[in-house]
Design an enzyme around this catalytic site. Sequence first.
Site, PDB file in Angstrom:
ATOM      1  N   CYS A 158       0.883  -1.160   0.000  1.00 24.01           N
ATOM      2  CA  CYS A 158       0.000   0.000   0.000  1.00 24.01           C
ATOM      3  C   CYS A 158       0.926   1.216   0.000  1.00 24.01           C
ATOM      4  O   CYS A 158       2.088   1.086  -0.413  1.00 24.01           O
ATOM      5  CB  CYS A 158      -0.990  -0.028   1.163  1.00 24.01           C
ATOM      6  SG  CYS A 158      -0.291   0.007   2.819  1.00 24.01           S
TER       7      CYS A 158
HETATM    8  O1  LIG Z   1      -1.738   2.433   5.292  1.00 20.51           O
HETATM    9  C1  LIG Z   1      -2.398   2.930   4.375  1.00 20.51           C
HETATM   10  C2  LIG Z   1      -1.841   3.025   3.040  1.00 20.51           C
HETATM   11  O2  LIG Z   1      -0.628   3.697   2.983  1.00 20.51           O
HETATM   12  C3  LIG Z   1      -2.794   3.489   1.979  1.00 20.51           C
HETATM   13  O3  LIG Z   1      -2.241   3.097   0.753  1.00 20.51           O
HETATM   14  C4  LIG Z   1      -3.032   4.981   1.918  1.00 20.51           C
HETATM   15  O4  LIG Z   1      -3.952   5.329   2.874  1.00 20.51           O
HETATM   16  P1  LIG Z   1      -4.474   6.844   3.001  1.00 20.51           P
HETATM   17  O5  LIG Z   1      -5.038   7.242   1.662  1.00 20.51           O
HETATM   18  O6  LIG Z   1      -5.508   6.767   4.078  1.00 20.51           O
HETATM   19  O7  LIG Z   1      -3.285   7.691   3.398  1.00 20.51           O
END
Ligand SMILES: O=C[C@H](O)[C@H](O)COP(=O)(O)O
Length: 152
Positions: free
Chosen positions: A70
């Site tokens: 992520c």
């Molecule tokens: O942990 C969450 C991840 O980094 C995600 O890809 C992005 O989350 P956000 O859009 O809430 O920052």
Amino acid sequence: MRIIVGADEAGVDYKDRILADLEADDRITEVIDIGVNRADADFTRPYPYVGIAAGEMIRDGKADRAILFCGTGIGVAIAANKVPGIRATAAHDSFSVERSILSNDCQVLTMGQRVVGVELARRLAKEWVGYAFDPSSASAEKVKVLSDFEGC
Ligand SMILES: O=C[C@H](O)[C@H](O)COP(=O)(O)O
């Protein structure tokens, strides 16, 4: 080894790159892509669905491990850890990647596409699949505390 790859929108580029690496890796018997993919109707599926889906597949014996992405690696790790019996961690350095298996018997490694360069991510993924937990090691009784707590 059967391994899942998954990501949210923020990690999909690295997921696809590691997917290609794993498909060319003789140590891997099956690579399972759980998305997201750009063609998906739900391409913007939030990271918890990805992490939980990967954890459930490992819990249900459909895969041995997962590498998830992520933005930071944190969200998919938290999500996968919500599945009882799953040990998931974000790691962006070689030593932590090694210890995530040898100390912690993690089934899930996560990384952040916004945190680490793609070549380092590829190297770390390659290293990670090469480690095997030793159930006769001193670390095993520590991992067992977690399993006993969760009852699985
Ligand atoms: O942990 C969450 C991840 O980094 C995600 O890809 C992005 O989350 P956000 O859009 O809430 O920052």
